[in-house]
Design an enzyme around this catalytic site. Structure first.
Site, PDB file in Angstrom:
ATOM      1  N   ALA A   2      -0.155   6.056  -5.420  1.00  8.38           N
ATOM      2  CA  ALA A   2       0.556   4.864  -4.951  1.00  8.38           C
ATOM      3  C   ALA A   2      -0.302   3.646  -5.257  1.00  8.38           C
ATOM      4  CB  ALA A   2       0.795   4.971  -3.447  1.00  8.38           C
ATOM      5  N   LYS A   3       0.315   2.628  -5.824  1.00  9.02           N
ATOM      6  CA  LYS A   3      -0.426   1.383  -6.024  1.00  9.02           C
ATOM      7  C   LYS A   3      -0.311   0.588  -4.727  1.00  9.02           C
ATOM      8  CE  LYS A   3      -0.696  -1.423  -9.665  1.00  9.02           C
ATOM      9  NZ  LYS A   3      -2.079  -1.466 -10.165  1.00  9.02           N
ATOM     10  N   THR A   4      -1.076   1.041  -3.732  1.00  9.12           N
ATOM     11  CA  THR A   4      -1.081   0.308  -2.462  1.00  9.12           C
ATOM     12  C   THR A   4      -2.233  -0.671  -2.483  1.00  9.12           C
ATOM     13  OG1 THR A   4      -2.631   1.727  -1.286  1.00  9.12           O
ATOM     14  CG2 THR A   4      -0.334   2.396  -1.245  1.00  9.12           C
TER      15      THR A   4
ATOM     16  N   TYR B 150      -7.105  -0.614  -3.307  1.00  3.07           N
ATOM     17  CA  TYR B 150      -7.925  -1.506  -4.133  1.00  3.07           C
ATOM     18  C   TYR B 150      -9.183  -1.990  -3.433  1.00  3.07           C
ATOM     19  CZ  TYR B 150      -4.776  -0.607  -7.739  1.00  3.07           C
ATOM     20  OH  TYR B 150      -4.074   0.076  -8.684  1.00  3.07           O
TER      21      TYR B 150
END
Ligand code: PMP
Length: 308
Positions: free
Chosen positions: A158-160, A164
């Site tokens: 998931a690009k949550t 990052y």
């Protein structure tokens, strides 16, 4: 370098002047890091501006949201249309596109159930992420002590926004050591990826990238390069890459929307191959640039022409 602003930002269905696209300081996602986003590029081609694999990016946005229980407030189709409209309204030929979905301001506490789900899309001109020079000369990297998030901690697919925090620490570690970029191993000590890029090596004319089980994000550039390599008759494999295997590779490179195809010149001060852009990297990079610039019509299905 401050980012180059454009005129409008799309916020919850409206085109808002750039300086007015603000949120409250008690925005839920600002405190707890639960949001999903994408990074997409639009390229200036001889046939007008075209977004590279726009639908695939927006579908990944939807998958990211599903993985962390966020109800996407707009359909993939609506995100696609809004992005195209943003490029036209801001009169951009070549730009970066950043859609984000997050919990807004209403309640505090970890349960986001009663917080409104908000969405925004910004576009702005953004040049080469690791520097124009690096596309030719390659970058110096450090294998950081930070490990790529384990799937039992946060979903790496998931690009949550939360994920990052891990990438930022890795990046800072590399920069503090005087390197251009970090490489993260997973909790088993296998090579996973860069903080915002997938990683490939070249060994005896074959191209190898870590499997998704390594914790690497299912990058759209990764998929594009694997497809292109196969089409060019270059064998491609998903295999576990150890630190030693990486360091002994003939060539290595990063892929990503921001980094495009960037050669890796050094790992931990050791030179990779001949210490520049290897032959296969150069061929794949050249093909990739032809495709994104609309010069290779065989791959037109990857281009979303904004004025069509
Ligand atoms: N890994 C991570 C952690 C990333 O943030 C990105 C950028 N989205 C990538 C890999 C490369 O993915 P893509 O090619 O889809 O941009």
């Amino acid at each position: 370098m401050p980012l180059e602003t454009t005129e409008y930002i799309w916020m919850d269905g409206e085109f808002v002047p750039w300086d007015e696209a603000n949120v409250h300081v008690l925005t839920h996602s600002l405190h707890y890091g639960m949001g999903v986003f994408e990074g997409i590029r639009c390229y200036d081609t001889s046939r007008g501006p075209a977004v590279f694999r726009l639908r695939d990016h927006m579908e990944r946005l939807g998958n990211s949201a599903d993985l962390v229980n966020i109800d996407l407030p707009y359909s993939v189709e609506e995100f696609i249309d809004a992005s195209r409209e943003m490029i036209r309204k801001n009169d951009q030929d070549e730009c970066y596109i950043r859609p984000i979905v997050f919990y807004g301001y209403k309640e505090m506490g970890l349960n986001p159930e009663d917080s409104p789900v908000k969405a925004a899309i910004a576009v702005w001109p953004w040049g080469s992420y690791l520097g124009e020079e690096s596309l030719k000369k390659g970058v110096e990297t450090k294998i950081t002590e930070w490990r790529r998030i384990h799937p039992k901690i946060l979903p790496p697919q998931a690009k949550t926004t939360a994920n990052y925090a891990n990438s930022i620490l890795a990046k800072q570690d590399a920069l503090e050591g005087g390197y251009d970029e970090a490489i993260l191993l997973n909790m088993d000590g296998e090579v996973a990826e860069g903080p915002g890029e997938n990683l490939f090596i070249v060994e005896d004319g074959e191209v190898i990238t870590p499997p998704l089980s390594s914790g690497a994000l299912e990058g759209i550039t990764r998929n594009s390069i694997m497809t292109v390599a196969e089409d060019m008759g270059i064998p491609v494999f998903e295999e576990t890459i150890t630190e030693d295997r990486l360091k002994e590779a003939d060539e290595a490179f990063f892929t990503g929307t921001a980094a495009e195809v960037t050669p890796i010149r050094e790992v931990d001060d050791g030179i990779i191959g001949e210490g520049g852009r290897g032959e296969i990297t150069k061929r794949l990079q050249g093909k990739f640039f032809d495709i994104i610039k609309g010069k290779d019509e065989d791959y037109d299905e990857w281009l979303d022409f904004v004025y069509d």
